[in-house]
Motif scaffolding. Structure first.
Motif, PDB file in Angstrom:
ATOM      1  N   ALA A 151       0.146   7.895   8.962  1.00  0.00           N
ATOM      2  CA  ALA A 151       0.351   9.294   8.590  1.00  0.00           C
ATOM      3  C   ALA A 151       0.844   9.397   7.145  1.00  0.00           C
ATOM      4  N   LYS A 152       1.879   8.636   6.816  1.00  0.00           N
ATOM      5  CA  LYS A 152       2.443   8.672   5.466  1.00  0.00           C
ATOM      6  C   LYS A 152       1.450   8.121   4.446  1.00  0.00           C
ATOM      7  N   LEU A 153       0.794   7.023   4.802  1.00  0.00           N
ATOM      8  CA  LEU A 153      -0.142   6.402   3.867  1.00  0.00           C
ATOM      9  C   LEU A 153      -1.293   7.339   3.534  1.00  0.00           C
ATOM     10  N   TYR A 154      -1.920   7.930   4.561  1.00  0.00           N
ATOM     11  CA  TYR A 154      -3.118   8.730   4.324  1.00  0.00           C
ATOM     12  C   TYR A 154      -2.807  10.047   3.614  1.00  0.00           C
ATOM     13  N   VAL A 155      -1.655  10.625   3.876  1.00  0.00           N
ATOM     14  CA  VAL A 155      -1.265  11.836   3.139  1.00  0.00           C
ATOM     15  C   VAL A 155      -1.167  11.528   1.649  1.00  0.00           C
ATOM     16  N   ASN A 156      -0.536  10.408   1.322  1.00  0.00           N
ATOM     17  CA  ASN A 156      -0.389  10.049  -0.088  1.00  0.00           C
ATOM     18  C   ASN A 156      -1.714   9.630  -0.716  1.00  0.00           C
ATOM     19  N   LEU A 157      -2.539   8.917   0.023  1.00  0.00           N
ATOM     20  CA  LEU A 157      -3.852   8.551  -0.515  1.00  0.00           C
ATOM     21  C   LEU A 157      -4.712   9.793  -0.744  1.00  0.00           C
ATOM     22  N   ALA A 158      -4.661  10.744   0.188  1.00  0.00           N
ATOM     23  CA  ALA A 158      -5.410  11.991   0.009  1.00  0.00           C
ATOM     24  C   ALA A 158      -4.936  12.722  -1.238  1.00  0.00           C
ATOM     25  N   PRO A 173      -4.671   2.365  17.826  1.00  0.00           N
ATOM     26  CA  PRO A 173      -6.134   2.311  17.962  1.00  0.00           C
ATOM     27  C   PRO A 173      -6.818   3.040  16.818  1.00  0.00           C
ATOM     28  N   LEU A 174      -8.081   2.762  16.644  1.00  0.00           N
ATOM     29  CA  LEU A 174      -8.848   3.369  15.565  1.00  0.00           C
ATOM     30  C   LEU A 174      -8.780   4.890  15.611  1.00  0.00           C
ATOM     31  N   GLN A 175      -8.785   5.455  16.796  1.00  0.00           N
ATOM     32  CA  GLN A 175      -8.760   6.904  16.936  1.00  0.00           C
ATOM     33  C   GLN A 175      -7.511   7.517  16.299  1.00  0.00           C
ATOM     34  N   THR A 176      -6.414   6.778  16.315  1.00  0.00           N
ATOM     35  CA  THR A 176      -5.191   7.280  15.689  1.00  0.00           C
ATOM     36  C   THR A 176      -5.374   7.392  14.184  1.00  0.00           C
ATOM     37  N   HIS A 177      -6.042   6.424  13.594  1.00  0.00           N
ATOM     38  CA  HIS A 177      -6.301   6.476  12.151  1.00  0.00           C
ATOM     39  C   HIS A 177      -7.211   7.650  11.809  1.00  0.00           C
ATOM     40  N   VAL A 178      -8.218   7.881  12.637  1.00  0.00           N
ATOM     41  CA  VAL A 178      -9.100   9.026  12.420  1.00  0.00           C
ATOM     42  C   VAL A 178      -8.295  10.322  12.481  1.00  0.00           C
ATOM     43  N   LYS A 179      -7.444  10.425  13.486  1.00  0.00           N
ATOM     44  CA  LYS A 179      -6.608  11.618  13.653  1.00  0.00           C
ATOM     45  C   LYS A 179      -5.712  11.841  12.438  1.00  0.00           C
ATOM     46  N   GLU A 180      -5.097  10.776  11.924  1.00  0.00           N
ATOM     47  CA  GLU A 180      -4.180  10.921  10.796  1.00  0.00           C
ATOM     48  C   GLU A 180      -4.926  11.236   9.501  1.00  0.00           C
ATOM     49  N   LEU A 181      -6.127  10.739   9.334  1.00  0.00           N
ATOM     50  CA  LEU A 181      -6.935  11.098   8.174  1.00  0.00           C
ATOM     51  C   LEU A 181      -7.297  12.586   8.220  1.00  0.00           C
ATOM     52  N   GLU A 182      -7.635  13.067   9.401  1.00  0.00           N
ATOM     53  CA  GLU A 182      -7.931  14.498   9.554  1.00  0.00           C
ATOM     54  C   GLU A 182      -6.677  15.335   9.304  1.00  0.00           C
ATOM     55  N   ALA A 183      -5.530  14.851   9.784  1.00  0.00           N
ATOM     56  CA  ALA A 183      -4.277  15.581   9.576  1.00  0.00           C
ATOM     57  C   ALA A 183      -3.907  15.636   8.095  1.00  0.00           C
ATOM     58  N   ALA A 184      -4.412  14.684   7.308  1.00  0.00           N
ATOM     59  CA  ALA A 184      -4.170  14.680   5.864  1.00  0.00           C
ATOM     60  C   ALA A 184      -5.096  15.639   5.130  1.00  0.00           C
ATOM     61  N   GLY A 185      -5.914  16.399   5.882  1.00  0.00           N
ATOM     62  CA  GLY A 185      -6.788  17.403   5.296  1.00  0.00           C
ATOM     63  C   GLY A 185      -8.155  16.896   4.890  1.00  0.00           C
ATOM     64  N   ALA A 202       0.799  -1.209   0.000  1.00  0.00           N
ATOM     65  CA  ALA A 202       0.000   0.000   0.000  1.00  0.00           C
ATOM     66  C   ALA A 202       0.839   1.270   0.000  1.00  0.00           C
ATOM     67  N   LEU A 203       1.884   1.322   0.821  1.00  0.00           N
ATOM     68  CA  LEU A 203       2.689   2.534   0.912  1.00  0.00           C
ATOM     69  C   LEU A 203       3.356   2.876  -0.409  1.00  0.00           C
ATOM     70  N   SER A 204       3.930   1.889  -1.061  1.00  0.00           N
ATOM     71  CA  SER A 204       4.589   2.136  -2.340  1.00  0.00           C
ATOM     72  C   SER A 204       3.590   2.577  -3.400  1.00  0.00           C
ATOM     73  N   TRP A 205       2.449   1.895  -3.447  1.00  0.00           N
ATOM     74  CA  TRP A 205       1.435   2.266  -4.435  1.00  0.00           C
ATOM     75  C   TRP A 205       0.934   3.692  -4.194  1.00  0.00           C
ATOM     76  N   ALA A 206       0.631   4.020  -2.933  1.00  0.00           N
ATOM     77  CA  ALA A 206       0.092   5.343  -2.613  1.00  0.00           C
ATOM     78  C   ALA A 206       1.089   6.443  -2.948  1.00  0.00           C
ATOM     79  N   ALA A 207       2.364   6.223  -2.649  1.00  0.00           N
ATOM     80  CA  ALA A 207       3.388   7.226  -2.957  1.00  0.00           C
ATOM     81  C   ALA A 207       3.458   7.472  -4.461  1.00  0.00           C
ATOM     82  N   GLY A 208       3.394   6.402  -5.241  1.00  0.00           N
ATOM     83  CA  GLY A 208       3.434   6.545  -6.690  1.00  0.00           C
ATOM     84  C   GLY A 208       2.206   7.224  -7.243  1.00  0.00           C
ATOM     85  N   ALA A 209       1.029   6.869  -6.714  1.00  0.00           N
ATOM     86  CA  ALA A 209      -0.218   7.469  -7.203  1.00  0.00           C
ATOM     87  C   ALA A 209      -0.264   8.961  -6.909  1.00  0.00           C
TER      88      ALA A 209
END
Length: 282
Positions: free
Chosen positions: A157-164, A202-214, A127-134
């Protein structure tokens, strides 16, 4: 066969403390031992994978989940990336029913090989490699789905920034996951321990990182009532249909199942949590 029932309510999740917990499904980190272990697990369970209620083709659960995913997608969704697509038996049906073009991303070559049966083009990549390339290529996908893969995400954090960065305006990331703890599922005690131990964040961390990705984030919980014969449940557990079971030996599974003293009919709620993160909302 599972019987159908469901309940829904909205959750508000506060920022999470930085603890070392984890999840119970799967995206693999490039080059790491967890990625190799996960890919090995899914290669080993390819045949049992699609016999579980939650992965059966044309089953009640698949229909239930497809309806909810379709409701959550952008109204004009034309492209969807399925991260950790497995055999693509779920997203393949979604593609066929909705005329959405699905691109699969899956690190297990054995799983990806089966995806062609469902007409899904799959890139064998983490996932990380694909997201960075996309993101670097300026991709604009309408939706990106991460279904039951949260416990394999090592760097959200890295994954969601690139997916966003790979989303079109108004596009959505759909994180479909299960709770941080497996309370309510009829697993042996050591399997509950392995589920919790697998939740690095925890799930809350994923929510936080998605929000941090804008992204604008909503979290929704859905429950599906599962009912099956005892022997069917024992078969699935022994077959290690979910990856947290792969850490247990045959003796640990068999002894744990005996301790449960399961009834003839096993019933429980399968709890699915929908984290819906939208690009371009205030």
């Amino acid at each position: 066969m599972p019987c159908l029932a469901h309940a829904k309510h909205w959750l508000t999740l506060a920022a999470a403390p930085q603890t070392s917990q984890a999840a119970a499904e799967g995206v693999r980190h490039p080059g790491g031992r967890r990625r190799m272990a996960a890919a090995g697990h899914y290669a080993a369970v390819t045949t049992v994978y699609e016999t579980a209620w939650c992965y059966q083709n044309n089953g009640d659960f698949q229909r239930w989940l497809l309806d909810r995913v379709q409701d959550a997608l952008p109204e004009t969704c034309k492209t969807l990336v399925d991260i950790g697509c497995g055999t693509a038996n779920f997203s393949g049906v979604l593609q066929r029913e909705s005329a959405i073009r699905v691109i699969g991303v899956e690190p297990s070559a054995e799983m990806a090989a089966k995806a062609s049966e469902y007409g899904v083009q799959v890139e064998v990549q983490d996932a990380l490699s694909w997201a960075a390339g996309a993101s670097a290529n300026g991709s604009n996908y309408d939706a990106i789905m991460l279904k039951e893969v949260r416990h394999h995400i090592d760097d959200p954090a890295k994954l969601y920034v690139n997916l966003a960065g790979a989303l079109a305006p108004g596009g959505k990331i759909l994180l479909l996951t299960r709770p941080d703890k497996s309370d309510g599922y009829p697993f042996p005690a050591k399997a509950h321990d392995r589920w919790a131990a697998g939740v690095e964040m925890p799930l809350q961390t994923h929510v936080k990182e998605l929000e941090a990705a804008g992204l604008s984030v909503h979290v929704q919980e859905e429950k599906y009532k599962v009912q099956m014969d005892r022997e069917e449940w024992i078969r699935l557990v022994r077959g290690r249909f979910w990856s947290h079971l792969s850490a247990l030996s045959d003796n640990e599974i068999n002894d744990g199942l005996k301790e449960l003293n399961l009834p003839d009919q096993v019933e429980f709620d399968d709890c699915m949590i929908f984290v819906i993160a939208t690009h371009g909302e205030d």
